[in-house]
Write an enzyme that holds these catalytic residues in place. Structure first.
Site, PDB file in Angstrom:
ATOM      1  N   HIS A 177       0.758  -1.310   0.028  1.00  0.00           N
ATOM      2  CA  HIS A 177       0.083   0.051  -0.026  1.00  0.00           C
ATOM      3  C   HIS A 177       0.904   1.434   0.223  1.00  0.00           C
ATOM      4  O   HIS A 177       0.543   2.257   0.544  1.00  0.00           O
ATOM      5  CB  HIS A 177      -0.910  -0.033   1.078  1.00  0.00           C
ATOM      6  CG  HIS A 177      -2.063  -0.990   1.088  1.00  0.00           C
ATOM      7  ND1 HIS A 177      -2.585  -1.297  -0.058  1.00  0.00           N
ATOM      8  CD2 HIS A 177      -2.860  -1.348   2.012  1.00  0.00           C
ATOM      9  CE1 HIS A 177      -3.614  -2.339   0.028  1.00  0.00           C
ATOM     10  NE2 HIS A 177      -3.761  -2.610   1.311  1.00  0.00           N
ATOM     11  N   HIS A 179      -9.803   2.356   0.445  1.00  0.00           N
ATOM     12  CA  HIS A 179      -9.905   1.051   1.197  1.00  0.00           C
ATOM     13  C   HIS A 179     -10.775   1.094   2.257  1.00  0.00           C
ATOM     14  O   HIS A 179     -10.721   1.201   3.729  1.00  0.00           O
ATOM     15  CB  HIS A 179      -8.614   1.010   2.016  1.00  0.00           C
ATOM     16  CG  HIS A 179      -8.064  -0.360   2.631  1.00  0.00           C
ATOM     17  ND1 HIS A 179      -8.701  -1.444   3.240  1.00  0.00           N
ATOM     18  CD2 HIS A 179      -7.084  -1.105   1.741  1.00  0.00           C
ATOM     19  CE1 HIS A 179      -8.210  -2.291   3.174  1.00  0.00           C
ATOM     20  NE2 HIS A 179      -6.927  -2.360   2.721  1.00  0.00           N
ATOM     21  N   ASP A 217      -9.350 -12.716   0.894  1.00  0.00           N
ATOM     22  CA  ASP A 217      -8.091 -11.514   0.761  1.00  0.00           C
ATOM     23  C   ASP A 217      -7.495 -11.665  -0.750  1.00  0.00           C
ATOM     24  O   ASP A 217      -6.427 -12.308  -0.946  1.00  0.00           O
ATOM     25  CB  ASP A 217      -7.082 -11.542   1.776  1.00  0.00           C
ATOM     26  CG  ASP A 217      -6.285 -10.476   1.746  1.00  0.00           C
ATOM     27  OD1 ASP A 217      -6.198  -9.465   0.828  1.00  0.00           O
ATOM     28  OD2 ASP A 217      -5.379 -10.175   2.797  1.00  0.00           O
ATOM     29  N   GLU A 255     -11.710  -3.222  -3.397  1.00  0.00           N
ATOM     30  CA  GLU A 255     -10.979  -2.238  -3.676  1.00  0.00           C
ATOM     31  C   GLU A 255     -10.499  -2.290  -5.090  1.00  0.00           C
ATOM     32  O   GLU A 255      -9.664  -3.224  -5.622  1.00  0.00           O
ATOM     33  CB  GLU A 255      -9.433  -2.733  -2.974  1.00  0.00           C
ATOM     34  CG  GLU A 255      -9.534  -2.736  -1.467  1.00  0.00           C
ATOM     35  CD  GLU A 255      -8.465  -3.461  -0.549  1.00  0.00           C
ATOM     36  OE1 GLU A 255      -7.326  -2.971  -0.966  1.00  0.00           O
ATOM     37  OE2 GLU A 255      -8.602  -4.370   0.229  1.00  0.00           O
TER      38      GLU A 255
END
Length: 347
Positions: A111, A182, A246, A310
């Site tokens: 990130h 996010h 994820d 996302e």
């Protein structure tokens, strides 16, 4: 609809921290900080006519910069840049020139590095429409990335209950860029585990990941796997209860067109969240690592109490030539649009 500025009394990097409140004629209310472009509140009217906040967040701005929150940092509601998700070994090359980034997630860069766009103070620009445009000028070499990058992010709340995020960026040196937001959503009036939410994602393939969740470059068909959301189903129907999701999904769409990325609904509230994007992928995260004490209303947030969609380019694409490119060059403009639309499944 209107936009309102609120002072927090806080200063970071010699810049004043402000909150922007957007409201529409449906009773929807969104609160955004110019620090990290954090969406801290997203209040909507549910099927029972009750106002309900559908995003995870903190009550006061100062809570976002406290040490205990940052130690288990979940990026609640923040913009992610310069590069979303993970870059393998925190390194890449452009035109044969190597660049080294912070390895802030094992051996990989996550990130944007140690202090990405999520922890920077953005300038608030004048806007004509009832919206707000935030701008951040990222200097050459910040977190190891090349080029002076000028980024603008416009939030617009429409009377159709759409929160539109429109991103633009330019650079003076070729650089890597992959932006996303996010936000963690929970559509239940009571909060809690999101496993019963019904989720749909028009994606026939997902991206293989290594043991540290880094994309390898291989596409895998969702058919016959727990990752098949082509037909709506409860999020927890097929998941591994210890891991959740994820995972990055390749959307079934024409590259660059604004189309549906996901649709999620919850029975008790009657709310539906539809996400539309121009981006080629959506990373679906169900919050395995959420661990936040004293969040909104004094509640603690735990694993699997929020989900993220996302929208972005393929993670680690800067190191995988077969994926859509994430290099921005001088004279070009990076542009993407993502829309979070709220609707009712029952009235």
């Amino acid at each position: 609809m209107n936009a309102k500025l609120i002072k927090t009394g806080k200063v970071i990097d010699n810049k004043e921290i402000l909150a922007v409140e957007l409201t529409n004629n449906k009773g929807t209310y969104v609160k955004i900080y110019n620090y990290g472009a954090i969406v801290s509140k997203f209040v909507v009217v549910n099927a029972d006519g009750e106002k309900q906040d559908i995003v995870l967040g903190l009550d006061d701005f100062e809570d976002y910069v406290q040490t205990d929150y940052l130690e288990n940092y979940p990026y609640l509601g923040a913009v992610i840049g310069r590069y979303a998700n993970r870059i393998k070994n925190g390194e890449f090359s452009i035109d044969g020139v190597p660049f080294k980034l912070a390895q802030n997630n094992g051996s990989d860069c996550l990130h944007g590095g140690l202090r990405g766009f999520d922890r920077r103070v953005w300038d608030i620009l004048p806007t004509i429409d009832p919206s707000v445009t935030l701008q951040y000028l990222s200097p050459d070499g910040e977190e190891g990335f090349p080029g002076n990058l000028a980024v603008q992010l416009t939030f617009k709340l429409t009377d159709e209950n759409e929160l539109i995020l429109d991103y633009k960026a330019t650079t003076d040196i070729p650089t890597a860029i992959n932006l996303t937001h996010h936000g963690y959503f929970n559509l239940s009036p009571k909060g809690g585990n999101i496993g019963s939410h019904i989720h749909h994602m028009p994606a026939s393939y997902y991206l293989e990941q290594d043991s540290n969740y880094v994309v390898t470059g291989k596409l895998v068909a969702v058919e016959g796997t727990i990752h098949d959301f082509l037909g709506p189903k409860p999020i927890a129907q097929d998941w591994n209860a210890q891991e959740g999701y994820d995972q990055t999904y390749v959307l079934d769409k024409e590259y660059g067109t604004l189309t549906l990325a996901s649709e999620t609904s919850e029975a008790e509230s009657g709310l539906t969240l539809s996400v539309y994007t121009t981006e080629p992928i959506a990373h679906f995260y169900t919050g395995k690592y959420i661990n936040v004490r004293n969040a909104k209303g004094g509640k603690d947030y735990h694993a699997f109490e929020g989900f993220c969609v996302e929208t972005q380019h393929h993670p680690n694409a800067i190191n995988i030539p077969a994926f859509p490119g994430t290099v921005l060059r001088p004279g070009e403009e990076y542009h993407q649009t993502t829309i979070f639309k709220i609707g009712l499944t029952s009235i």
